[in-house]
Design a protein around this motif. Structure first.
Motif, PDB file in Angstrom:
ATOM      1  N   LYS A 269       0.953  -1.124   0.098  1.00 52.34           N
ATOM      2  CA  LYS A 269       0.068   0.123  -0.100  1.00 52.34           C
ATOM      3  C   LYS A 269       0.882   1.122   0.087  1.00 52.34           C
ATOM      4  N   GLY A 270       0.601   2.171  -0.947  1.00 53.27           N
ATOM      5  CA  GLY A 270       1.551   3.205  -0.960  1.00 53.27           C
ATOM      6  C   GLY A 270       1.150   4.369  -2.117  1.00 53.27           C
ATOM      7  N   VAL A 271       1.987   4.575  -2.724  1.00 49.91           N
ATOM      8  CA  VAL A 271       1.911   5.733  -3.965  1.00 49.91           C
ATOM      9  C   VAL A 271       2.636   4.855  -5.176  1.00 49.91           C
ATOM     10  N   THR A 272       2.234   5.064  -6.218  1.00 54.64           N
ATOM     11  CA  THR A 272       2.665   4.400  -7.495  1.00 54.64           C
ATOM     12  C   THR A 272       2.322   5.294  -8.749  1.00 54.64           C
ATOM     13  N   GLY A 273       3.063   5.029  -9.810  1.00 51.71           N
ATOM     14  CA  GLY A 273       2.818   5.615 -11.157  1.00 51.71           C
ATOM     15  C   GLY A 273       3.290   7.026 -11.259  1.00 51.71           C
TER      16      GLY A 273
END
Length: 857
Positions: A269-273
């Motif tokens: 779970k987190g930030v991507t892209g």
């Protein structure tokens, strides 16, 4: 016995050569003989034992580094990828199976099993994902960072050779049962995977037949819904056995077998892209991202060895590996490709669902033999056939836009490819072989050999895009129930969606629309080599040789980007020199120099676009080989039979280096190209393998390794434009920020520190406790362009621990802790104009613990 690694990275320079040489298999033994005054003393030397591996390194003319099964067992290392990262200068790229060695990535390295090349299980990479190879079935892993003519010339980092077990000890049978948990996964209240695949990974998903699509249209067997999983606990069950018996007066036939299944649940779970323009504005950024991952590995190995007599030996091995991987991701944030009216997401939020199921079936068959024809002449041969069937069946993607004001969602209908199902398949048949003769004349040994390889590859992919027909604002959709919109009734009604491919609409021209994107490749590689070892004095031995590689590739492609064919034909003459000087019985000096080359991967020379959530990758048929000139200088000190201290300085000059870049495009595409005329690597490696305290029953020990790298490569945008221009070329351009930069993928500093204690008591009872910490400094993921800086993977470290008990009655217990520090992995884009570090990806893998029990009888 699956145990994992343990490392500690500090500012200590050390090398894994010692680590690799010190790892060996306890259950596998090999006969050794020593003649003293006409008397033959026979005993058993454990082939994977630490002292045996270090002893072999000490005597070898070539620079060799090996990780044996004994050390892997101590560290709880369960697969080959982790084993390789224990070597000096090696690192595994987070989130992939890609291994970097001495700062050089996947395309710069090669992988062999028992000396023969094997295909990759992923078209995105050149080498097989080492994580699918279980350490229970190997004797040792050899890391050949210094080239010699017996190796294929397509390497500049290292060749990783996996040597499978040939059993010659006492008969045994062993069962191992284990379980573990990843705290990220087990603490997730609702754990979801896609519909279709099963627990064991045995489900075969196929794309709809052409007749079904033509006659029915919507003919998909699986739904879009997410299936909840109860109890996401990892499990493992395996057994291995070994036996042998005599054949006649001199012969011996031995059998080693291994079979196992394990699975693994993970949650991120987190930030991507994250991708940005030159003014730090987001082009794509999912600030609320989660990903469920479930993988399985089913492996079987049988190894038959027939020692006809002391002069003749034949071996047959067959290894089948079936792996699966499910990834279900939910990504929420901004993506201008789907909805660009609200960058700050004040009202509208892009929601992307991506479900990917990937299966790999790899069969490795090998038949080899060694024959001492006469006292000075020995002939060795090795034949292999490999078959790979790699699929991504039923990859699903859905994109909706959430209106926070009304709490309703609608499709991002401006892009037909936003909602799609994707099917691909890579089939490879790989025939490979090697035969060479060793002839001794006085103080010289002459090796003359031939290597050949023929590999045929066929890749096909079809993506069914769902073109939304209603105008936005006239409908709503439930992101938790896409089947309510995408179904047979709505398709036949004609007012909801059409199904199209990159070639057209299946309703109006199915024959054209259903032609898959495809490319095929035929690789012929023939090589002859000559090597001479000459012992000038008791202290000085020189090995000199040359290899001639004839590489031919026929490539045809018919994709959404381009249709055509390309023949590539290369002739390479590759000299190599290895010099060993024994200062005394404890100290060696080694000097090595060689020429090698690096070839781009199949997908890197094919005009095909593969889309991930966080990047879109596209090949360039304009790419060509890079040439490498290598030099190594190494000092080795062997204080005791199982101890090693060494220091290595090395350098590489690279002509026309290949690197991943972002090309000029509206879609922020990445590709790999020859970025400049030259590149270079300077490095320093050190390793320590030392007993801190040894009383006979109690032993404290450490194995350390570290590497410092200084890299540079030229960046020439005009060269990229010139070499990619013209009819049938890729037409790629880029605008580099600098005229030079560090080598893509290379960390400046790598280190592993392992501390262990071994305690013996009673009748063959043993306890081993090992703690390991590893450190990898920052490295460039992809080269920046225009005012957009490099994508950089931030430094991170890991801490593991393994406690193992082996009792004299055959019982064994182990307890493991994985990723105990649970560091945050971060990838950012560096903007050299504004000075900002803009997050591209950020998450934690999660810590985990496990336990296993085994019984050997």
């Amino acid at each position: 016995m699956n145990f994992r690694k343990i490392s500690i990275a500090v500012l200590f320079l050390t090398s894994t050569g010692a680590v690799m040489y010190a790892q060996e298999t306890k259950s596998d033994t090999v006969k050794s003989e020593k003649k003293i005054d006409g008397v033959v003393i026979q005993g058993t030397t454990r082939k994977g034992a630490e002292s045996n591996i270090i002893g072999l390194q000490k005597k070898s003319v070539e620079v060799i580094e090996r990780v044996g099964s004994v050390q892997l067992e101590k560290q709880g290392v369960g697969d080959a990828s982790v084993a390789v990262t224990k070597a000096t200068g090696s690192q595994k790229q987070e989130g992939s199976g890609q291994i970097f060695i001495r700062g050089l990535g996947d395309r710069n390295n090669s992988t062999t099993i028992n000396g023969l090349q094997v295909p990759s299980n992923d078209p995105l990479y050149k080498n097989i994902d080492l994580s699918i190879i279980k350490t229970d079935m190997i004797d040792f892993i050899g890391l050949e960072k210094v080239y010699n003519p017996r190796l294929w010339g397509d390497m500049s980092g290292a060749n990783v050779d996996i040597v499978t077990k040939v059993y010659t000890g006492k008969p045994y049978f062993k069962v191992n049962l284990g379980s573990s948990v990843n705290f990220n996964a087990v603490q997730k209240n609702n754990y979801f995977l896609q519909d279709g695949p099963n627990y064991f990974g045995s489900t075969i998903l196929k794309k709809p037949s052409k007749n079904a699509i033509v006659n029915q249209g919507y003919a998909f067997k699986t739904s879009w819904r997410n299936e909840e999983v109860n109890n996401p606990f990892n499990s493992a069950l395996s057994f291995d056995f070994g036996t042998n018996f005599k054949v006649g007066d001199q012969g011996k036939f031995s059998i080693f077998g291994y079979a196992g299944f394990d699975n693994n649940y993970e949650y991120f779970k987190g930030v991507t892209g994250g991708a940005y323009d030159g003014q730090d504005n987001a082009l794509r950024l999912y600030t609320d991202a989660e990903e469920f991952k479930y993988s399985t590995n089913t492996t079987g190995l049988i190894n038959l060895n027939y020692k006809i007599n002391p002069k003749h030996n034949i071996n047959l091995s067959s290894n089948y590996i079936h792996t699966t991987e499910q990834r279900l991701g939910n990504y929420s944030g901004y993506n201008r490709d789907y909805y660009d009216n609200d960058v700050n997401q004040e009202r509208y939020v892009t929601q992307l669902r991506r479900a990917t199921y990937r299966t790999n079936d790899l069969l490795v068959n090998q038949l080899r033999g060694e024959h001492t024809v006469s006292e000075p002449l020995k002939i060795s041969w090795n034949l292999g056939y490999n078959r790979l069937d790699s699929r991504r069946p039923d990859r699903q993607q859905n994109v909706t836009v959430l209106d926070k004001q009304t709490n309703t969602s609608f499709f991002a209908s401006s892009n037909p490819g936003a909602n799609n199902r994707y099917f691909d398949r890579l089939l490879e048949n790989d025939f490979t072989g090697d035969v060479h003769a060793d002839y001794k004349i006085g103080e010289a040994k002459i090796t003359l050999g031939y290597s050949g390889r023929y590999k045929e590859s066929e890749f096909k992919a079809t993506q069914y895009n769902f073109r939304i027909l209603p105008a936005q604002g006239t409908y709503t959709v439930n992101p938790n129930n896409y089947d309510a919109f995408f179904n047979l009734a709505n398709y036949q009604a004609g007012g909801f969606f059409d199904i199209v491919t990159f070639r057209g609409d299946i309703k109006y021209d199915p024959n054209t629309a259903l032609i898959p994107q495809l490319f095929t490749s035929e690789v012929n590689n023939h090589a002859g080599y000559l090597n001479v070892d000459y012992k000038f004095t008791e202290k000085l031995t020189v090995q000199a040789g040359v290899r001639y590689d004839k590489l031919m590739q026929k490539l045809t492609y018919n994709t959404a980007i381009q249709q055509g064919a390309r023949d590539k034909d290369y002739n390479k003459i590759l000299p190599a020199v290895n010099v060993k000087y024994s200062i005394n019985d404890q100290h060696n000096l080694r000097l090595a120099a060689s020429k090698t080359y690096t070839s781009p991967l199949l997908l890197e020379i094919t005009p095909y676009q593969y889309e991930e959530v966080d990047e879109t990758i596209q090949g360039s048929q304009s790419n060509y080989l890079a040439d490498n000139y290598n030099v190594d200088l190494k000092w080795e000190w062997f204080p005791k039979k199982n101890e090693l201290i060494s220091l290595t300085a090395f350098g590489k000059h690279i002509q026309n280096p290949l690197a991943k870049i972002t090309i000029n495009s509206a879609s922020n595409l990445t590709s790999v190209v020859n970025v400049g005329d030259t590149g270079r690597v300077f490095g320093l490696e050190a390793e320590v393998r030392k007993d801190i305290y040894d009383s006979g029953k109690t032993r404290f020990y450490t194995f350390l390794n570290g590497t410092y790298l200084n890299t540079k490569m030229e960046l020439d945008g005009e060269k990229v434009r010139r070499e990619n221009a013209g009819v049938g070329e890729s037409q790629y351009t880029t605008d580099f920020l600098k005229s030079s930069d560090k080598l893509q993928g290379a960390s400046e500093f790598l280190a592993n520190v392992n501390l262990g204690v071994e305690q013996k008591w009673g009748n063959k009872n043993l306890m081993d406790f090992v703690v390991s910490y590893s450190y990898i400094s920052d490295n460039i993921y992809s080269i920046g362009f225009q005012s957009r800086g490099n994508m950089v993977d931030k430094a991170f470290s890991t801490l593991d621990a393994t406690l193992k008990f082996k009792l004299g009655n055959g019982m064994g217990f182990s307890f493991t802790g994985r990723n105990l520090l649970n560091p945050t992995f971060t990838r950012f884009q560096d903007n050299t104009v504004t000075g900002q570090e803009l997050v591209s990806k950020r998450y934690k893998r999660g810590a985990g613990v496990g336990a296993s029990i085994s019984y050997e009888f």
